[in-house]
Motif scaffolding. Structure first.
Motif, PDB file in Angstrom:
ATOM      1  N   MET A  41       0.813  -1.215   0.000  1.00  0.00           N
ATOM      2  CA  MET A  41       0.000   0.000   0.000  1.00  0.00           C
ATOM      3  C   MET A  41       0.845   1.264   0.000  1.00  0.00           C
ATOM      4  O   MET A  41       0.317   2.354  -0.206  1.00  0.00           O
ATOM      5  N   HIS A  42       2.140   1.136   0.247  1.00  0.00           N
ATOM      6  CA  HIS A  42       2.990   2.297   0.484  1.00  0.00           C
ATOM      7  C   HIS A  42       3.999   2.511  -0.634  1.00  0.00           C
ATOM      8  O   HIS A  42       4.406   1.566  -1.316  1.00  0.00           O
ATOM      9  N   ASP A  43       4.416   3.767  -0.779  1.00  0.00           N
ATOM     10  CA  ASP A  43       5.606   4.035  -1.580  1.00  0.00           C
ATOM     11  C   ASP A  43       6.821   3.876  -0.664  1.00  0.00           C
ATOM     12  O   ASP A  43       6.684   3.632   0.543  1.00  0.00           O
ATOM     13  N   PRO A  77      -5.108   6.612  11.192  1.00  0.00           N
ATOM     14  CA  PRO A  77      -5.195   5.257  10.631  1.00  0.00           C
ATOM     15  C   PRO A  77      -4.648   5.181   9.221  1.00  0.00           C
ATOM     16  O   PRO A  77      -4.198   4.126   8.777  1.00  0.00           O
ATOM     17  N   TRP A  78      -4.643   6.309   8.526  1.00  0.00           N
ATOM     18  CA  TRP A  78      -4.209   6.320   7.126  1.00  0.00           C
ATOM     19  C   TRP A  78      -2.700   6.496   6.987  1.00  0.00           C
ATOM     20  O   TRP A  78      -2.181   6.478   5.875  1.00  0.00           O
ATOM     21  N   ILE A 102      -1.028   4.155   8.403  1.00  0.00           N
ATOM     22  CA  ILE A 102      -0.758   2.716   8.342  1.00  0.00           C
ATOM     23  C   ILE A 102      -1.321   2.131   7.058  1.00  0.00           C
ATOM     24  O   ILE A 102      -0.624   1.435   6.315  1.00  0.00           O
ATOM     25  N   ILE A 103      -2.573   2.422   6.791  1.00  0.00           N
ATOM     26  CA  ILE A 103      -3.232   1.988   5.557  1.00  0.00           C
ATOM     27  C   ILE A 103      -3.296   3.187   4.621  1.00  0.00           C
ATOM     28  O   ILE A 103      -4.002   4.155   4.903  1.00  0.00           O
ATOM     29  N   ARG A 104      -2.565   3.147   3.506  1.00  0.00           N
ATOM     30  CA  ARG A 104      -2.495   4.275   2.578  1.00  0.00           C
ATOM     31  C   ARG A 104      -3.674   4.245   1.601  1.00  0.00           C
ATOM     32  O   ARG A 104      -3.599   3.659   0.532  1.00  0.00           O
ATOM     33  N   LEU A 105      -4.761   4.887   1.967  1.00  0.00           N
ATOM     34  CA  LEU A 105      -5.927   4.932   1.092  1.00  0.00           C
ATOM     35  C   LEU A 105      -5.694   5.773  -0.147  1.00  0.00           C
ATOM     36  O   LEU A 105      -6.261   5.506  -1.215  1.00  0.00           O
ATOM     37  N   ASP A 106      -4.865   6.815  -0.022  1.00  0.00           N
ATOM     38  CA  ASP A 106      -4.761   7.801  -1.094  1.00  0.00           C
ATOM     39  C   ASP A 106      -4.105   7.250  -2.353  1.00  0.00           C
ATOM     40  O   ASP A 106      -4.164   7.876  -3.409  1.00  0.00           O
ATOM     41  N   LEU A 107      -3.499   6.065  -2.263  1.00  0.00           N
ATOM     42  CA  LEU A 107      -2.922   5.457  -3.454  1.00  0.00           C
ATOM     43  C   LEU A 107      -3.941   4.593  -4.201  1.00  0.00           C
ATOM     44  O   LEU A 107      -3.613   4.008  -5.234  1.00  0.00           O
ATOM     45  N   ASP A 108      -5.152   4.508  -3.685  1.00  0.00           N
ATOM     46  CA  ASP A 108      -6.246   3.769  -4.323  1.00  0.00           C
ATOM     47  C   ASP A 108      -7.442   4.708  -4.409  1.00  0.00           C
ATOM     48  O   ASP A 108      -8.232   4.822  -3.482  1.00  0.00           O
ATOM     49  N   GLY A 120     -12.682   6.258  11.349  1.00  0.00           N
ATOM     50  CA  GLY A 120     -11.542   7.123  11.078  1.00  0.00           C
ATOM     51  C   GLY A 120     -10.801   7.595  12.305  1.00  0.00           C
ATOM     52  O   GLY A 120      -9.930   8.467  12.213  1.00  0.00           O
ATOM     53  N   SER A 121     -11.126   7.014  13.473  1.00  0.00           N
ATOM     54  CA  SER A 121     -10.463   7.421  14.711  1.00  0.00           C
ATOM     55  C   SER A 121      -9.009   6.960  14.717  1.00  0.00           C
ATOM     56  O   SER A 121      -8.609   6.055  13.978  1.00  0.00           O
ATOM     57  N   GLY A 122      -8.208   7.577  15.571  1.00  0.00           N
ATOM     58  CA  GLY A 122      -6.781   7.297  15.632  1.00  0.00           C
ATOM     59  C   GLY A 122      -6.466   5.864  16.025  1.00  0.00           C
ATOM     60  O   GLY A 122      -7.246   5.194  16.711  1.00  0.00           O
ATOM     61  N   VAL A 123      -5.303   5.407  15.585  1.00  0.00           N
ATOM     62  CA  VAL A 123      -4.867   4.029  15.816  1.00  0.00           C
ATOM     63  C   VAL A 123      -3.454   4.065  16.383  1.00  0.00           C
ATOM     64  O   VAL A 123      -2.626   4.892  15.989  1.00  0.00           O
ATOM     65  N   SER A 124      -3.151   3.154  17.300  1.00  0.00           N
ATOM     66  CA  SER A 124      -1.822   3.119  17.911  1.00  0.00           C
ATOM     67  C   SER A 124      -0.793   2.516  16.956  1.00  0.00           C
ATOM     68  O   SER A 124      -1.116   1.665  16.115  1.00  0.00           O
TER      69      SER A 124
END
Length: 311
Positions: A148-150, A179-180, A182-188, A206-210
């Motif tokens: 998911m990442h560059d 959360p984003w 960790i999970i890169r939504l913007d590349l999809d 969309g709440s924060g994630v540790s």
């Protein structure tokens, strides 16, 4: 569809849940029960209830719940651990297996996204589960997250996760991040648009994630235990153009599993843009699920390997 509260406890943590039943005045009881496992940041009011609306019409009971720390469930906010989600899912099976209206011999799991890996991990050591469906799931947490990442964002995430381990050891708590990160939504683009327009309608999404959650995700692997589902059937359905969880995840899970297993790619479809009640692709997937679970539940229960009860 008839809905009633159906809370249960997982490792002493109270989880918020609903039981959705066919509107048939109990004629189909005890009902076969399907338990949807949500994906990343998932809540029971999103895809689990969508599956419930479709599948109760076909005679199934559907148990929808929020993982610990999400929705109205108890638990540490911001902690998103697939290993613990598998424990929550097992507790859901415990609850379903003990309910009079539900058929303990006909329990199936449906996993979405990250939940697609969680259902495999739970069923691997739970012979009560008769059949498993993984939809757009992850097979290996590190590989799927890396994809998911560059290069820059991946290196940043790995460095932050490593630094957070020391911080947790010293201070007892993990850094909360978007959360984003960790999970890169913007590349999809298709998934990013759907999430922004649809999923944020759910309170708390969309709440924060540790960063500890990211650490746990990178160590999670459903494919490592997928072979233990056999001789129970596994259905894998995946968007052929899924840019969030790549099709390689479905291929790897299929390769790791033993027969009986099925793999179906949804041509021209991505991760989640088709998840609407009236979308033809969603309706087709529901048809596939109904046929899959109907066939699995109609067959005699097969003897389980000796290792299935190990945990």
């Amino acid at each position: 569809m008839i809905t009633r509260p159906f809370p249960f406890f997982s490792e002493g943590i109270r989880l918020d849940a609903d039981l959705h039943l066919p509107d048939d005045n109990g004629a189909g009881a005890p009902y076969p029960v399907l338990i949807p496992s949500s994906g990343y940041q998932g809540l029971k009011v999103i895809h689990p209830e969508r599956f419930a609306r479709a599948l109760t019409q076909r005679g199934y009971a559907v148990l929808a719940f929020d993982y610990r720390g999400f929705g109205l469930s108890e638990g540490e906010r911001g902690r998103l651990a697939p290993q613990e989600w598998a424990d929550d899912l097992r507790a859901a099976v415990d609850r379903a297996a003990a309910a009079e209206q539900l058929d303990a011999d006909r329990i199936g799991l449906i996993g979405w996204g990250m939940g697609g890996g969680v259902v495999v991990a739970e069923a691997a050591d739970d012979p009560r589960v008769r059949a498993v469906a993984s939809l757009n799931g992850i097979s290996d947490g590190r590989r799927s997250t890396r994809a998911m990442h560059d290069e820059e964002s991946w290196n940043s995430l790995v460095e932050r996760v490593a630094a957070d381990r020391g911080h947790r050891a010293e201070h007892g708590r993990s850094e909360i991040t978007s959360p984003w990160d960790i999970i890169r939504l913007d590349l999809d683009g298709r998934t990013d648009g759907y999430v922004g327009e649809e999923l944020y309608k759910a309170p708390g999404f969309g709440s924060g994630v540790s960063l500890e959650s990211a650490d746990l995700l990178l160590r999670f692997s459903a494919e490592a235990v997928a072979d233990r589902i056999s001789p129970r059937p596994l259905l894998i359905i995946h968007g052929a153009e899924n840019e969030l969880h790549k099709p390689e995840e479905a291929e790897a899970l299929y390769a790791a599993a033993k027969e009986p297993k099925q793999l179906k790619f949804l041509e021209g479809r991505g991760h989640t843009e088709w998840m609407f009640d009236d979308d033809p692709t969603f309706k087709s997937v529901v048809e596939d699920l109904d046929a899959f679970f109907g066939s699995a539940f109609a067959q005699e229960r097969q003897p389980q390997p000796a290792t299935a009860d190990a945990h």
